[in-house]
Design a protein around this motif. Structure first.
Motif, mmCIF file in Angstrom:
data_model
loop_
_atom_site.group_PDB
_atom_site.id
_atom_site.type_symbol
_atom_site.label_atom_id
_atom_site.label_comp_id
_atom_site.label_asym_id
_atom_site.label_seq_id
_atom_site.Cartn_x
_atom_site.Cartn_y
_atom_site.Cartn_z
ATOM 1 N N ILE A 134 8.675 2.005 4.434
ATOM 2 C CA ILE A 134 9.761 2.870 3.968
ATOM 3 C C ILE A 134 9.134 4.105 3.327
ATOM 4 C CG2 ILE A 134 11.345 0.935 3.562
ATOM 5 C CD1 ILE A 134 10.814 1.376 0.529
ATOM 6 N N MET A 135 9.937 5.120 3.135
ATOM 7 C CA MET A 135 9.469 6.348 2.491
ATOM 8 C C MET A 135 10.082 6.458 1.094
ATOM 9 S SD MET A 135 7.466 7.758 4.676
ATOM 10 C CE MET A 135 7.280 9.311 3.800
ATOM 11 N N ILE A 136 9.232 6.776 0.116
ATOM 12 C CA ILE A 136 9.688 7.007 -1.257
ATOM 13 C C ILE A 136 9.060 8.305 -1.735
ATOM 14 C CG2 ILE A 136 9.733 6.174 -3.629
ATOM 15 C CD1 ILE A 136 9.577 3.351 -2.625
ATOM 16 N N ARG A 137 9.878 9.329 -1.839
ATOM 17 C CA ARG A 137 9.449 10.640 -2.325
ATOM 18 C C ARG A 137 8.186 11.134 -1.599
ATOM 19 N NH1 ARG A 137 9.824 11.510 -8.678
ATOM 20 N NH2 ARG A 137 9.540 13.644 -7.856
ATOM 21 N N GLY A 138 8.238 11.112 -0.276
ATOM 22 C CA GLY A 138 7.157 11.647 0.531
ATOM 23 C C GLY A 138 5.977 10.720 0.735
ATOM 24 N N ASP A 153 0.858 -1.180 0.000
ATOM 25 C CA ASP A 153 0.000 0.000 0.000
ATOM 26 C C ASP A 153 0.899 1.236 0.000
ATOM 27 O OD1 ASP A 153 -2.159 1.655 0.086
ATOM 28 O OD2 ASP A 153 -2.610 1.364 2.218
ATOM 29 N N VAL A 154 0.745 2.069 -1.014
ATOM 30 C CA VAL A 154 1.553 3.280 -1.144
ATOM 31 C C VAL A 154 0.642 4.476 -0.886
ATOM 32 C CG1 VAL A 154 3.070 4.619 -2.629
ATOM 33 C CG2 VAL A 154 3.003 2.121 -2.854
ATOM 34 N N VAL A 155 0.906 5.206 0.202
ATOM 35 C CA VAL A 155 0.012 6.284 0.614
ATOM 36 C C VAL A 155 0.832 7.489 1.060
ATOM 37 C CG1 VAL A 155 -1.860 4.751 1.322
ATOM 38 C CG2 VAL A 155 -0.084 5.339 2.956
ATOM 39 N N MET A 156 0.164 8.625 1.117
ATOM 40 C CA MET A 156 0.799 9.812 1.665
ATOM 41 C C MET A 156 1.097 9.593 3.145
ATOM 42 S SD MET A 156 1.180 11.868 -0.836
ATOM 43 C CE MET A 156 1.664 13.355 0.046
ATOM 44 N N LEU A 157 2.156 10.203 3.642
ATOM 45 C CA LEU A 157 2.611 10.007 5.014
ATOM 46 C C LEU A 157 1.500 10.345 6.005
ATOM 47 C CD1 LEU A 157 4.893 9.506 7.067
ATOM 48 C CD2 LEU A 157 5.469 11.927 6.884
ATOM 49 N N ASN A 215 10.881 5.371 -8.829
ATOM 50 C CA ASN A 215 10.032 5.021 -7.680
ATOM 51 C C ASN A 215 9.731 3.529 -7.646
ATOM 52 O OD1 ASN A 215 10.024 7.702 -7.022
ATOM 53 N ND2 ASN A 215 7.937 8.102 -7.744
ATOM 54 N N LEU A 216 9.513 2.945 -8.824
ATOM 55 C CA LEU A 216 9.222 1.521 -8.888
ATOM 56 C C LEU A 216 10.414 0.704 -8.414
ATOM 57 C CD1 LEU A 216 7.515 -0.916 -9.646
ATOM 58 C CD2 LEU A 216 8.323 -0.666 -12.007
ATOM 59 N N GLN A 217 11.613 1.087 -8.826
ATOM 60 C CA GLN A 217 12.789 0.320 -8.445
ATOM 61 C C GLN A 217 12.976 0.290 -6.930
ATOM 62 O OE1 GLN A 217 14.589 -1.444 -10.827
ATOM 63 N NE2 GLN A 217 15.224 -2.435 -8.931
ATOM 64 N N LYS A 218 12.731 1.413 -6.285
ATOM 65 C CA LYS A 218 12.860 1.468 -4.825
ATOM 66 C C LYS A 218 11.794 0.597 -4.156
ATOM 67 C CE LYS A 218 14.831 6.130 -4.859
ATOM 68 N NZ LYS A 218 14.600 7.568 -4.502
#
Length: 544
Positions: free
Chosen positions: A357-361, A343-347, A393-396
């Motif tokens: 982990i954090m990826i570009r905020g 799940d990729v969400v805003m902090l 972003n995908l690679q991270k």
């Protein structure tokens, strides 16, 4: 035998005109008034209703149901109970609206023949023997009434399951579980397999399930552990009964019946054929049953597939030999990252204590059981990742979610491989739309793909994405759309052993044709087709 056509005022066959137009739907009703079985024999000789719709192999298409009359041959003894008329539309049913809505969302616009006749019987609390071919809608024929039965019962702490479904094999059990989860959980029905009962033993069962699905073999093996959990079962289903009810299993049946309630139990038997040994054992299970047969006769011989089965109690796992289940070449499984594996969400600072982990905020939360799920996928499929995120972003995200398993990927595509129309997402006008066109994989259009053109096709490829619009350029039934994972759902087990998505993919891995399997076994969100409310919005950029 005399033939007569009943009128709407006939007490025995009275019906609401608004629900069924009897003159159009029912023709040639035969009543045998000379049959006079004793009350005791009614237990072993069911009321018999053969429902034939057109040709014997007729499918459930709306056109065929309207153009062919329903022929109902009902043989009733003098004390025989009335057989209700079939529900030919969903609106004619007595189902709560939430179930009708869920059926429509799944693309089911009207009952199949077996559902049309079994639903009203089941809702009356009748014991049923239902005989119909595979793919005729039998699972929903017993599941929907079972859900409603379970939900109507009063809730109290530590309540044991009220619906028990017994199957002959683990593969068949998994199919029933998937159907039960798809149509039961949206209405708040809690569903478990046998493992939950065994792991908890006689202690409180986590979640207090309403429905339990298992193989008869496993129930017998663990009967001493779970026997006290069966006392509330009021709705018993034997599915694929021609494989279950062999003459050799009568002692096991008797043993199970000792721990099931007898006074208030409703028993439903669903089968592909109805051989003599199954009929003999069914007589000890059923009380005053109605038998319905759609498109076939009750004297059908054993299906050819039975020739390939081992003895019912000879193997503790699947009954079908492994070499018949596993294809020579693996199918292609195309997974998304966000919504499926993570799940990729805003902090959100309230959840910083959860591993991420954090990826570009943005916070990336790895889904529970993800690593084990990926190992399962690599064992059973050729696996690729296709994301609509940019390459960096995908690679991270790949490094975090897959770790060293990333080296096993067949390919890893980012948004640059997507087809990008000039359109924003309907749900989020700041989010551009990306289409994932599987033809690019099938035609081997990109350099570096490690296979020859033609290796993968619509018959052996499955896209798994949480956004249905991303598959709009692909043939129907080449993708499934699980509901997106949210890191806030701490009870999520979809990727774990026995989880909904994993069980579904287990069946896909052994399916002969992926497209046919997905068509017959819908999963998750519906595809965007002409009947979908979002069709006009997303179809505009798809026009040639």
């Amino acid at each position: 035998m005399a033939h007569q056509t009943p009128s709407l005022t006939n007490n025995r066959f009275s019906v609401n005109k608004d629900e069924v137009d009897l003159t159009k739907e029912v023709a040639n009703l035969r009543i045998n008034e000379d049959l006079g079985p004793s009350e005791a024999s009614l237990r072993s000789k069911p009321v018999f209703a053969d429902v034939y719709l057109g040709k014997k192999d007729l499918g459930p298409s709306e056109a065929s149901l309207r153009s062919k009359p329903v022929f109902a041959d009902v043989y009733l003894g003098k004390k025989g109970n009335d057989v209700p008329l079939p529900w030919t539309t969903l609106e004619a049913s007595s189902f709560p609206q939430e179930y009708i809505t869920n059926l429509y969302k799944a693309g089911i616009e009207k009952p199949t023949p077996i559902q049309a006749q079994s639903w009203p019987l089941a809702m009356q609390g009748r014991d049923i023997i239902a005989v119909a071919k595979s793919g005729s809608g039998r699972k929903l024929g017993f599941l929907i009434p079972g859900f409603i039965h379970a939900k109507r019962l009063p809730k109290y702490p530590n309540r044991d399951p009220t619906v028990l479904v017994l199957c002959p094999t683990d593969v068949i059990t998994a199919k029933v579980l998937i159907e039960a989860i798809n149509f039961g959980e949206p209405s708040g029905i809690k569903i478990k397999g046998l493992d939950g009962l065994v792991l908890k033993g006689q202690q409180k069962l986590e979640g207090e399930p309403d429905v339990v699905v298992m193989t008869m073999r496993r129930l017998v093996d663990h009967l001493d552990i779970v026997k006290n959990r069966l006392k509330c079962v009021e709705y018993l289903v034997l599915y694929e009964a021609d494989l279950l009810l062999k003459a050799s299993v009568e002692p096991e049946i008797q043993k199970i019946l000792r721990y099931l309630p007898s006074k208030h139990r409703q028993t439903l038997v669903f089968s592909t054929t109805w051989p003599r040994e199954a009929r003999d054992i069914a007589s000890i299970l059923l009380c005053d049953p109605v038998m319905i047969s759609v498109g076939i006769t009750t004297e059908s011989v054993e299906p050819e597939s039975v020739k390939h089965l081992e003895s019912l109690f000879g193997a503790s796992n699947a009954l079908i030999p492994r070499e018949l289940m596993t294809p020579a070449k693996k199918k292609l499984l195309v997974l998304d990252i966000n919504g499926i594996l993570a799940d990729v969400v805003m902090l959100d600072s309230r959840y910083l204590q959860q591993e991420h982990i954090m990826i570009r905020g943005k916070s990336v939360f790895k889904r529970p059981f993800c690593t084990d799920f990926l190992q399962f996928c690599f064992t059973n499929f050729e696996v690729g990742i296709w994301s609509s995120r940019n390459k960096n972003n995908l690679q991270k995200a790949i490094n975090y979610v897959l770790g060293d398993l990333k080296n096993m990927l067949l390919f890893c595509w980012d948004q640059s491989k997507c087809t990008i129309p000039n359109l924003k997402s309907k749900e989020n006008q700041d989010k551009p739309v990306f289409f994932k066109e599987l033809q690019k994989l099938w035609d081997n259009q990109e350099p570096g793909l490690p296979w020859k053109r033609g290796r993968f096709t619509k018959a052996n490829t499955l896209l798994v994405d949480d956004s249905p619009y991303k598959a709009l350029l692909n043939p129907l039934f080449t993708a499934i759309f699980p509901n997106p994972y949210s890191f806030k759902n701490k009870e999520d087990k979809s990727l774990g052993v026995g989880g909904a998505l994993r069980m579904y993919l287990e069946l896909v891995a052994t399916a002969e044709d992926v497209q046919c399997f997905v068509k017959d076994n819908p999963f998750g969100q519906p595809a965007i087709t002409e009947s979908h409310p979002d069709w006009k919005y997303y179809f505009r950029p798809c026009k040639p």
